[in-house]
Each structure stands twice: as C-alpha cells, then as structure tokens.
Motif scaffolding. Structure first.
Motif, PDB file in Angstrom:
ATOM      1  N   LEU A  76       0.833  -1.206   0.000  1.00 40.52           N
ATOM      2  CA  LEU A  76       0.000   0.000   0.000  1.00 40.52           C
ATOM      3  C   LEU A  76       0.866   1.254   0.000  1.00 40.52           C
ATOM      4  CD1 LEU A  76      -2.698   1.493   0.298  1.00 40.52           C
ATOM      5  CD2 LEU A  76      -2.445   1.218   2.777  1.00 40.52           C
ATOM      6  N   GLU A  77       1.934   1.247   0.796  1.00 42.62           N
ATOM      7  CA  GLU A  77       2.801   2.426   0.906  1.00 42.62           C
ATOM      8  C   GLU A  77       3.394   2.822  -0.446  1.00 42.62           C
ATOM      9  OE1 GLU A  77       2.990   0.269   4.876  1.00 42.62           O
ATOM     10  OE2 GLU A  77       2.951  -0.292   2.768  1.00 42.62           O
ATOM     11  N   GLU A  78       3.732   1.839  -1.245  1.00 45.09           N
ATOM     12  CA  GLU A  78       4.330   2.129  -2.549  1.00 45.09           C
ATOM     13  C   GLU A  78       3.306   2.768  -3.475  1.00 45.09           C
ATOM     14  OE1 GLU A  78       7.596   2.019  -5.375  1.00 45.09           O
ATOM     15  OE2 GLU A  78       7.304   2.287  -3.240  1.00 45.09           O
ATOM     16  N   LEU A  79       2.084   2.290  -3.442  1.00 42.69           N
ATOM     17  CA  LEU A  79       1.019   2.898  -4.239  1.00 42.69           C
ATOM     18  C   LEU A  79       0.796   4.339  -3.781  1.00 42.69           C
ATOM     19  CD1 LEU A  79      -1.174   2.680  -6.381  1.00 42.69           C
ATOM     20  CD2 LEU A  79      -2.699   1.811  -4.605  1.00 42.69           C
ATOM     21  N   LEU A  80       0.748   4.554  -2.480  1.00 43.70           N
ATOM     22  CA  LEU A  80       0.564   5.907  -1.954  1.00 43.70           C
ATOM     23  C   LEU A  80       1.717   6.827  -2.344  1.00 43.70           C
ATOM     24  CD1 LEU A  80      -0.845   5.143   1.612  1.00 43.70           C
ATOM     25  CD2 LEU A  80      -2.098   5.983  -0.397  1.00 43.70           C
ATOM     26  N   PHE A  81       2.926   6.278  -2.410  1.00 46.48           N
ATOM     27  CA  PHE A  81       4.086   7.057  -2.826  1.00 46.48           C
ATOM     28  C   PHE A  81       3.836   7.732  -4.169  1.00 46.48           C
ATOM     29  CE2 PHE A  81       7.892   7.310  -5.443  1.00 46.48           C
ATOM     30  CZ  PHE A  81       8.753   8.052  -4.644  1.00 46.48           C
ATOM     31  N   PHE A  82       3.263   6.990  -5.109  1.00 44.02           N
ATOM     32  CA  PHE A  82       3.038   7.513  -6.459  1.00 44.02           C
ATOM     33  C   PHE A  82       1.942   8.572  -6.505  1.00 44.02           C
ATOM     34  CE2 PHE A  82       4.896   3.292  -7.566  1.00 44.02           C
ATOM     35  CZ  PHE A  82       6.071   3.793  -8.102  1.00 44.02           C
ATOM     36  N   LEU A  83       1.211   8.737  -5.420  1.00 47.17           N
ATOM     37  CA  LEU A  83       0.204   9.792  -5.330  1.00 47.17           C
ATOM     38  C   LEU A  83       0.691  10.954  -4.465  1.00 47.17           C
ATOM     39  CD1 LEU A  83      -2.894   7.474  -4.810  1.00 47.17           C
ATOM     40  CD2 LEU A  83      -2.103   8.506  -6.952  1.00 47.17           C
ATOM     41  N   VAL A  84       1.257  10.627  -3.318  1.00 50.95           N
ATOM     42  CA  VAL A  84       1.654  11.647  -2.342  1.00 50.95           C
ATOM     43  C   VAL A  84       2.805  12.513  -2.856  1.00 50.95           C
ATOM     44  CG1 VAL A  84       2.719  11.969  -0.062  1.00 50.95           C
ATOM     45  CG2 VAL A  84       0.793  10.402  -0.331  1.00 50.95           C
ATOM     46  N   ILE A  85       3.862  11.910  -3.342  1.00 47.51           N
ATOM     47  CA  ILE A  85       5.046  12.673  -3.735  1.00 47.51           C
ATOM     48  C   ILE A  85       4.750  13.613  -4.910  1.00 47.51           C
ATOM     49  CG2 ILE A  85       7.438  12.513  -4.535  1.00 47.51           C
ATOM     50  CD1 ILE A  85       6.839  11.807  -1.481  1.00 47.51           C
ATOM     51  N   PRO A  86       4.037  13.192  -5.933  1.00 43.39           N
ATOM     52  CA  PRO A  86       3.687  14.157  -6.985  1.00 43.39           C
ATOM     53  C   PRO A  86       2.800  15.308  -6.478  1.00 43.39           C
ATOM     54  CG  PRO A  86       3.470  11.942  -7.830  1.00 43.39           C
ATOM     55  CD  PRO A  86       3.692  11.824  -6.352  1.00 43.39           C
ATOM     56  N   VAL A  87       1.888  15.024  -5.574  1.00 42.95           N
ATOM     57  CA  VAL A  87       1.057  16.102  -5.016  1.00 42.95           C
ATOM     58  C   VAL A  87       1.939  17.082  -4.246  1.00 42.95           C
ATOM     59  CG1 VAL A  87      -0.719  16.636  -3.295  1.00 42.95           C
ATOM     60  CG2 VAL A  87      -1.117  14.849  -4.996  1.00 42.95           C
ATOM     61  N   CYS A  88       2.883  16.586  -3.476  1.00 40.93           N
ATOM     62  CA  CYS A  88       3.821  17.462  -2.758  1.00 40.93           C
ATOM     63  C   CYS A  88       4.644  18.278  -3.755  1.00 40.93           C
ATOM     64  CB  CYS A  88       4.737  16.645  -1.852  1.00 40.93           C
ATOM     65  SG  CYS A  88       3.872  15.850  -0.486  1.00 40.93           S
ATOM     66  N   GLY A  89       5.030  17.658  -4.850  1.00 46.85           N
ATOM     67  CA  GLY A  89       5.754  18.376  -5.901  1.00 46.85           C
ATOM     68  C   GLY A  89       4.909  19.473  -6.525  1.00 46.85           C
ATOM     69  N   LEU A  90       3.633  19.188  -6.772  1.00 43.46           N
ATOM     70  CA  LEU A  90       2.733  20.208  -7.312  1.00 43.46           C
ATOM     71  C   LEU A  90       2.556  21.369  -6.337  1.00 43.46           C
ATOM     72  CD1 LEU A  90      -0.097  18.079  -8.975  1.00 43.46           C
ATOM     73  CD2 LEU A  90       1.558  19.562 -10.125  1.00 43.46           C
ATOM     74  N   LEU A  91       2.408  21.048  -5.066  1.00 42.37           N
ATOM     75  CA  LEU A  91       2.285  22.095  -4.053  1.00 42.37           C
ATOM     76  C   LEU A  91       3.530  22.982  -4.041  1.00 42.37           C
ATOM     77  CD1 LEU A  91       0.710  19.956  -1.235  1.00 42.37           C
ATOM     78  CD2 LEU A  91      -0.296  22.067  -2.120  1.00 42.37           C
ATOM     79  N   THR A  92       4.691  22.367  -4.109  1.00 46.35           N
ATOM     80  CA  THR A  92       5.945  23.117  -4.104  1.00 46.35           C
ATOM     81  C   THR A  92       6.068  23.963  -5.370  1.00 46.35           C
ATOM     82  OG1 THR A  92       6.963  21.377  -2.786  1.00 46.35           O
ATOM     83  CG2 THR A  92       8.456  22.900  -3.920  1.00 46.35           C
TER      84      THR A  92
END
Length: 115
Positions: A76-92
């Motif tokens: 599950l964590e790996e799937l979430l990685f592909f969602l969370v990190i890009p969203v953090c990148g968009l925020l930045t």
C-alpha cells in the motif's frame, strides 16, 4: 513502530507541504487539475513498479511496511508514494511559481516608479 516508517515519511511530506496550499491558487482547491496531472503518470509508474516487483528486480523490506498489500501487486505504501510525492511536488511548484510572480510584479512596480 518500524512498520510505520514508510507511511510516516509520506505523512511528513504531506504535513510539510500542506501550508503551501495557501500560496497561489492551490492544489487541493483544484483537485480535478491535480488528479489530471498525477493519475496518468502514477498509472505508468505503478505498472513499471509491478513489472519490476514481479521480475524480482526490487522488493520492499517488510520491517518498514504495514503489511497491507494491494493483493498480488504491491505494498500500500508504494502505491501511496506515487500519489503523495507528486502532489507534494505540485504544491511546491505552485508555491514557487506564486512567489516568483510576486517578485516579478514587485520588481516591475519598483522599476515603473524609478523611471
């Protein structure tokens, strides 16, 4: 507590970047645009990840995982990685773009008053 490490890192990324939502137009406030940017790329990388996992190219240390798996696919964590990190990148990205826009307008405004 080790089994929560991956989730805690993802959570920390979200918490650290959350205030950036208030700079500019935001990412969470325009969720449909964020989804359009993140989901297609995430889909490609999930497929890539699944292929690598199935080919034993890489694996995950169960010590740092919750043990919740997408059956036969990935943790599950790996799937979430592909969602969370890009969203953090968009925020930045959105925050930096907004701050640079402010700086450009301020520079243009001060140059106008100097002339």
């Amino acid at each position: 507590m080790d089994h929560l490490h991956y989730l805690l890192v993802l959570g920390a990324c979200l918490v650290i970047t959350a205030p950036l939502e208030f700079l500019g137009r935001g990412v969470y406030r325009r969720l449909h645009r964020a989804a359009a940017a993140v989901l297609p790329v995430a889909a490609v990388f999930v497929v890539w990840d699944v292929i690598a996992i199935m080919a034993d190219v890489w694996s995950y240390n169960p010590r740092f995982l919750t043990g919740i798996d997408i059956p036969g696919i990935m943790p599950l964590e790996e799937l979430l990685f592909f969602l969370v990190i890009p969203v953090c990148g968009l925020l930045t990205y959105n925050a930096v773009e907004t701050i640079l826009g402010w700086a450009r307008r301020r520079t243009a405004h001060s140059e106008k008053h100097v002339s």
